[in-house]
Design a protein around this motif. Structure first.
Motif, short mmCIF file in Angstrom:
data_model
loop_
_atom_site.label_atom_id
_atom_site.label_comp_id
_atom_site.label_asym_id
_atom_site.label_seq_id
_atom_site.Cartn_x
_atom_site.Cartn_y
_atom_site.Cartn_z
N SER A 29 29.24 47.03 31.48
CA SER A 29 28.84 45.74 30.93
C SER A 29 29.42 45.49 29.55
O SER A 29 29.67 44.35 29.19
CB SER A 29 27.31 45.65 30.88
OG SER A 29 26.77 46.73 30.15
N VAL A 30 29.66 46.55 28.77
CA VAL A 30 30.20 46.36 27.42
C VAL A 30 31.64 45.84 27.47
O VAL A 30 32.04 45.03 26.65
CB VAL A 30 30.13 47.68 26.63
CG1 VAL A 30 30.80 47.54 25.27
CG2 VAL A 30 28.68 48.11 26.45
N THR A 31 32.41 46.28 28.46
CA THR A 31 33.83 45.91 28.53
C THR A 31 34.14 44.98 29.70
O THR A 31 35.29 44.55 29.85
CB THR A 31 34.70 47.17 28.67
OG1 THR A 31 34.27 47.91 29.82
CG2 THR A 31 34.57 48.05 27.44
N ALA A 32 33.14 44.66 30.53
CA ALA A 32 33.40 43.88 31.75
C ALA A 32 34.05 42.54 31.45
O ALA A 32 34.91 42.07 32.21
CB ALA A 32 32.09 43.67 32.51
N ALA A 33 33.67 41.90 30.34
CA ALA A 33 34.19 40.57 30.03
C ALA A 33 35.68 40.57 29.74
O ALA A 33 36.33 39.52 29.77
CB ALA A 33 33.43 39.97 28.85
N SER A 34 36.25 41.76 29.49
CA SER A 34 37.68 41.83 29.21
C SER A 34 38.50 42.24 30.42
O SER A 34 39.73 42.30 30.35
CB SER A 34 37.93 42.84 28.07
OG SER A 34 37.57 44.16 28.47
N LEU A 35 37.84 42.50 31.55
CA LEU A 35 38.54 42.95 32.75
C LEU A 35 39.01 41.76 33.58
O LEU A 35 38.30 40.77 33.73
CB LEU A 35 37.62 43.82 33.60
CG LEU A 35 37.12 45.12 32.98
CD1 LEU A 35 36.12 45.80 33.91
CD2 LEU A 35 38.29 46.06 32.68
N SER A 36 40.20 41.89 34.13
CA SER A 36 40.70 40.86 35.05
C SER A 36 40.09 41.08 36.43
O SER A 36 39.52 42.14 36.72
CB SER A 36 42.22 40.94 35.15
OG SER A 36 42.60 42.15 35.79
N ALA A 37 40.25 40.10 37.30
CA ALA A 37 39.75 40.23 38.67
C ALA A 37 40.43 41.40 39.37
O ALA A 37 39.80 42.14 40.13
CB ALA A 37 39.97 38.94 39.45
N ALA A 38 41.72 41.59 39.11
CA ALA A 38 42.45 42.70 39.72
C ALA A 38 41.92 44.04 39.23
O ALA A 38 41.80 45.00 40.01
CB ALA A 38 43.94 42.58 39.43
N GLU A 39 41.60 44.13 37.95
CA GLU A 39 41.07 45.38 37.40
C GLU A 39 39.69 45.69 37.97
O GLU A 39 39.38 46.84 38.29
CB GLU A 39 41.02 45.29 35.87
CG GLU A 39 42.38 45.33 35.21
CD GLU A 39 42.33 45.01 33.73
OE1 GLU A 39 43.15 45.57 32.99
OE2 GLU A 39 41.47 44.20 33.31
#
Length: 274
Positions: A29-39
């Motif tokens: 949750s801490v880094t989810a907002a920076s992940l792309s759909a592919a990631e």
């Protein structure tokens, strides 16, 4: 687990594939907002279109809209620890899990409700199969010092349902179910059967969107570590011991008496060296 991120998925009817995506986002949750759909797809082991369909199932126009919602909830990005080695990053992730668990325990309503249910159950069944078996045994070992009849069920098979029947006839009203990834089918079957028999079920699991959550009366989530070949269960073990402490606090006088009786017996039998 981040409570804010989990609220996006609460009440949603998710397929097993969508639950995997939700679990992936909650755990990160801490880094989810920076992940792309592919990631996200790679981390969850699903296809990229599945991530898009997941976002749309939650009512968003697509994954970018869901990512914006995650950013609004949790904000910021985490230090990726690029200079750490793989082992250090795994332990760092565990520390982050424990920090989120600490924040989660700012409200103890669920823990106290779970403790009240389990303290009152005579006997008290504790279910933990496969990866959860050691945790069931650990909890059961200490719980037996303060509860008069703890029954640890850490092996499966058809006799497990017999034990469920026997405990119910003996007076059991609640059970603790420890269900960790990869979520043994047999554990879920036992929990469903227990619910049908009138048991109250307390579940310690890795996420609020775990498959066992929909069948439990109280869910106590604690993330597992996934950075090594095999999962780290630091969080679930901490949650189990927090629950046991709450059980002790819920009925302190009998607990103190049983602990004193155990210590007297241990001294008389010379059970310990130190």
């Amino acid at each position: 687990m981040n409570e804010g991120a989990a609220t996006l998925f609460n009440g949603a009817r998710l397929t097993p594939t969508q639950r995997r995506i939700a679990h992936c986002l909650v755990e990160r949750s801490v880094t989810a907002a920076s992940l792309s759909a592919a990631e996200v797809a790679e981390l969850a082991g699903v296809s990229q279109p599945s991530v898009t369909r997941f976002a749309m199932a939650l009512g968003y126009s697509g994954y970018p809209a869901l990512r914006r919602a995650l950013r609004d909830l949790v904000g910021g990005t985490a230090d990726d620890g690029a200079e750490d080695n793989a082992m250090q990053r795994a332990i760092k992730a565990e520390a982050e899990h424990l920090q989120r668990l600490r924040e989660q325990l700012g409200t103890l309503d669920d823990v106290q409700r779970a403790a009240d249910l389990l303290v009152a159950s005579r006997p008290l069944p504790v279910l933990g199969l496969r990866a959860a078996a050691p945790l069931a045994g650990y909890f059961g070992y200490f719980a037996a010092k303060v509860h008069p009849d703890v029954r640890v069920w850490d092996t499966g098979g058809t006799s497990l349902l017999d034990r469920l029947d026997q405990a119910k006839v003996a007076g059991a009203g609640a059970m603790l179910a420890l269900v960790l990834p990869r979520y043994p089918r047999e554990s879920l079957d036992v929990v469903r059967e227990a619910k049908g028999m009138g048991y109250a079920v307390v579940a310690i699991t890795d996420s609020a969107v775990s498959p066992v959550a929909e069948h439990a009366d109280v869910v106590l989530p604690a993330a597992v570590g996934t950075r090594l070949v095999f999962d780290l269960h630091t969080g679930p073990m901490a949650m189990a011991m927090v629950l046991l402490q709450a059980m002790c606090d819920a009925d302190p006088e009998p607990v103190q008496r049983r602990l004193e009786e155990f210590e007297a017996a241990a001294a008389r039998r010379q059970l310990f060296q130190g």
